[in-house]
Design a protein around this motif. Structure first.
Motif, PDB file in Angstrom:
ATOM      1  N   SER A 121      28.673  33.628  79.457  1.00 13.70           N
ATOM      2  CA  SER A 121      28.286  33.666  78.047  1.00 13.70           C
ATOM      3  C   SER A 121      29.334  33.059  77.118  1.00 13.70           C
ATOM      4  O   SER A 121      30.537  33.295  77.260  1.00 13.70           O
ATOM      5  CB  SER A 121      28.004  35.107  77.626  1.00 13.70           C
ATOM      6  N   ASP A 122      28.833  32.313  76.127  1.00 12.47           N
ATOM      7  CA  ASP A 122      29.680  31.812  75.048  1.00 12.47           C
ATOM      8  C   ASP A 122      29.778  32.840  73.922  1.00 12.47           C
ATOM      9  O   ASP A 122      30.768  32.878  73.181  1.00 12.47           O
ATOM     10  CB  ASP A 122      29.098  30.507  74.490  1.00 12.47           C
ATOM     11  N   TYR A 123      28.756  33.657  73.785  1.00 10.92           N
ATOM     12  CA  TYR A 123      28.703  34.736  72.805  1.00 10.92           C
ATOM     13  C   TYR A 123      28.190  35.967  73.529  1.00 10.92           C
ATOM     14  O   TYR A 123      27.267  35.878  74.345  1.00 10.92           O
ATOM     15  CB  TYR A 123      27.771  34.400  71.643  1.00 10.92           C
ATOM     16  N   ILE A 124      28.771  37.119  73.213  1.00 12.66           N
ATOM     17  CA  ILE A 124      28.360  38.374  73.845  1.00 12.66           C
ATOM     18  C   ILE A 124      28.147  39.412  72.752  1.00 12.66           C
ATOM     19  O   ILE A 124      29.018  39.629  71.906  1.00 12.66           O
ATOM     20  CB  ILE A 124      29.419  38.870  74.846  1.00 12.66           C
ATOM     21  N   THR A 125      26.989  40.058  72.767  1.00 13.05           N
ATOM     22  CA  THR A 125      26.689  41.092  71.778  1.00 13.05           C
ATOM     23  C   THR A 125      26.289  42.372  72.507  1.00 13.05           C
ATOM     24  O   THR A 125      25.568  42.333  73.506  1.00 13.05           O
ATOM     25  CB  THR A 125      25.586  40.632  70.802  1.00 13.05           C
ATOM     26  N   VAL A 126      26.785  43.507  72.004  1.00 12.89           N
ATOM     27  CA  VAL A 126      26.616  44.789  72.681  1.00 12.89           C
ATOM     28  C   VAL A 126      25.647  45.661  71.895  1.00 12.89           C
ATOM     29  O   VAL A 126      25.811  45.850  70.682  1.00 12.89           O
ATOM     30  CB  VAL A 126      27.975  45.514  72.809  1.00 12.89           C
ATOM     31  N   HIS A 127      24.638  46.218  72.590  1.00 11.24           N
ATOM     32  CA  HIS A 127      23.637  47.075  71.940  1.00 11.24           C
ATOM     33  C   HIS A 127      23.295  48.252  72.847  1.00 11.24           C
ATOM     34  O   HIS A 127      22.173  48.366  73.354  1.00 11.24           O
ATOM     35  CB  HIS A 127      22.389  46.258  71.590  1.00 11.24           C
ATOM     36  N   ILE A 128      24.282  49.117  73.052  1.00 15.55           N
ATOM     37  CA  ILE A 128      24.105  50.296  73.889  1.00 15.55           C
ATOM     38  C   ILE A 128      24.563  51.526  73.105  1.00 15.55           C
ATOM     39  O   ILE A 128      25.347  51.412  72.171  1.00 15.55           O
ATOM     40  CB  ILE A 128      24.892  50.178  75.215  1.00 15.55           C
ATOM     41  N   PRO A 129      24.084  52.715  73.463  1.00 16.51           N
ATOM     42  CA  PRO A 129      24.491  53.924  72.730  1.00 16.51           C
ATOM     43  C   PRO A 129      25.910  54.337  73.097  1.00 16.51           C
ATOM     44  O   PRO A 129      26.418  53.983  74.170  1.00 16.51           O
ATOM     45  CB  PRO A 129      23.474  54.973  73.191  1.00 16.51           C
ATOM     46  N   LEU A 130      26.538  55.074  72.200  1.00 18.08           N
ATOM     47  CA  LEU A 130      27.866  55.611  72.487  1.00 18.08           C
ATOM     48  C   LEU A 130      27.718  56.985  73.129  1.00 18.08           C
ATOM     49  O   LEU A 130      27.158  57.905  72.547  1.00 18.08           O
ATOM     50  CB  LEU A 130      28.687  55.724  71.202  1.00 18.08           C
ATOM     51  N   ASN A 131      28.200  57.108  74.344  1.00 21.74           N
ATOM     52  CA  ASN A 131      28.319  58.392  75.016  1.00 21.74           C
ATOM     53  C   ASN A 131      29.589  58.326  75.859  1.00 21.74           C
ATOM     54  O   ASN A 131      30.293  57.314  75.861  1.00 21.74           O
ATOM     55  CB  ASN A 131      27.072  58.709  75.861  1.00 21.74           C
ATOM     56  N   GLU A 132      29.884  59.395  76.557  1.00 22.92           N
ATOM     57  CA  GLU A 132      31.139  59.415  77.316  1.00 22.92           C
ATOM     58  C   GLU A 132      31.162  58.334  78.391  1.00 22.92           C
ATOM     59  O   GLU A 132      32.209  57.760  78.679  1.00 22.92           O
ATOM     60  CB  GLU A 132      31.363  60.800  77.935  1.00 22.92           C
TER      61      GLU A 132
END
Length: 390
Positions: free
Chosen positions: A191-202
């Motif tokens: 990837s040239d660009y990476i975007t994160v879309h996950i929930p925050l948990n432990e």
């Protein structure tokens, strides 16, 4: 009933509750709490509270474990602000490709001459790249991630998606042209660009750490409009300083990120649009009313989904621990007070479960008897009685 609010809740959501007969912030015990980003860990949740609803997707500002143990369902509104976050993510992509902010500052600061001519003479300083033909890696393909992935295709980008939790309910939203990575390393490497879309948990805290940053291209740009804490900001700064990462854009400020020229920080505005706030508040109001009026659980983060038509005259919703023989104990109570059960539904989620008992006939004193006997069961955490509206 009285609903206590924190933060500025959309007037449309509040109006929906008022139209349904609820009071908002009255001087009496609260039956429900409606909030956005207020850190509820710092507040006392009264015993009168039956439900807590977050007008937004994230819920790390709510003490879910403590409320679960008290039998209080916590709700969120997944998808309510998905379009708003998607659009800001696309804006971040464009700003990662083109030095828009620097160019605007230059134009504002230029005096005494044609800005265009002076920009032309310094054109190399504001030359960007095109997104077309570049590869975007999307980590998490839920409500937001799927929208980002599909929109990026319309920008002529190559898109790789990674989501080990992807199921049939979400997969249909994703364009077939999105390449599904079999492992995360494959996405990070390409990837040239990476975007994160996950929930925050432990499990996801510092999901993007030094090891994962080392697997990215040094020319890559990283975007986090999901939740603070998912990316290890300290590790990101070290990667930027060592020219192992080109740019980091985030919606969550951290002292370590300031004064770093390769970082762009926005002040948690991902879901801050009029439309998103209206949609999330309306969803929150509907979910609050569904539970307080009918015992239905929609979009809870700690108790199982239970959304059934109210066809009987009465209902009792029992929130309890997920242990054996609960149905037998609950059914026995109704038998002891001579009430015929019309319908009984039970669902579980992890350590907790919810049983909704429907019945049509209720004699004098039986309501108090049922509730007293059910509360005497050690594993019962909370319960609520419902009567069908005329």
């Amino acid at each position: 009933m009285n609903i206590k609010t924190y933060n500025a809740i959309s007037p449309k959501g509040l109006a929906a509750l008022k139209d349904a007969g609820y009071q908002i912030n009255a001087d009496e015990d609260a039956d429900g709490i409606l909030l956005r980003s207020q850190k509820l860990q710092n507040s006392d949740v009264a015993d009168s509270v039956k439900a807590v609803v977050r007008a937004g997707a994230g819920f790390n500002n709510i003490p879910v474990a403590d409320l679960s143990a008290r039998g209080i369902p916590v709700f969120n509104t997944p998808g309510g602000n998905a379009n708003a976050v998607k659009e800001l993510t696309i804006a971040a992509l464009i700003m990662a490709a083109r030095p828009i902010l620097a160019a605007v500052r230059f134009a504002q600061e230029t005096r005494g001459g044609d800005v265009s001519l002076r920009t032309e003479s310094n054109k190399g300083g504001y030359r960007g790249t095109e997104l077309s033909g570049k590869t975007l890696g999307v980590i998490g393909l839920g409500n937001v991630g799927s929208k980002v992935a599909n929109t990026a295709l319309d920008l002529d980008m190559e898109v790789i998606g990674y989501d080990p939790g992807l199921n049939a309910n979400t997969a249909w939203r994703i364009d077939r042209r999105v390449e599904h990575a079999s492992n995360l390393d494959d996405l990070l490497n390409k990837s040239d660009y990476i975007t994160v879309h996950i929930p925050l948990n432990e499990a996801n805290r510092h999901f993007i750490d030094a090891d994962k940053l080392a697997k990215m291209k040094p020319s890559a740009a990283l975007i986090n409009f999901s939740r603070g804490g998912i990316v290890d900001d300290q590790a990101v700064v070290k990667a930027l300083d060592a020219d192992k990462l080109r740019l980091f854009t985030t919606d969550f400020s951290d002292d370590v990120l300031f004064d770093q020229p390769k970082v762009m920080v926005t002040p948690h505005i991902g879901g801050s649009t009029i439309e998103a706030e209206d949609t999330s508040a309306m969803m929150a109001a509907h979910q609050m009313e569904a539970f307080l009026e009918d015992g239905n659980i929609i979009n809870s983060v700690n108790f199982p989904e239970m959304n059934l038509p109210f066809t009987s005259q009465y209902r009792i919703g029992v929130l309890h621990k997920n242990v054996p023989n609960m149905l037998g104990q609950i059914s026995k109570v109704f038998g002891q007070v001579d009430i015929n059960i019309a319908e009984l539904n039970n669902r579980s989620r992890g350590d907790y479960a919810y049983t909704l008992v429907a019945f049509d006939h209720l004699g004098q004193g039986q309501t108090e008897a049922i509730q007293a006997e059910l509360k005497a069961i050690p594993q019962v955490l909370n319960l609520h009685f419902y009567e069908k509206k005329a």
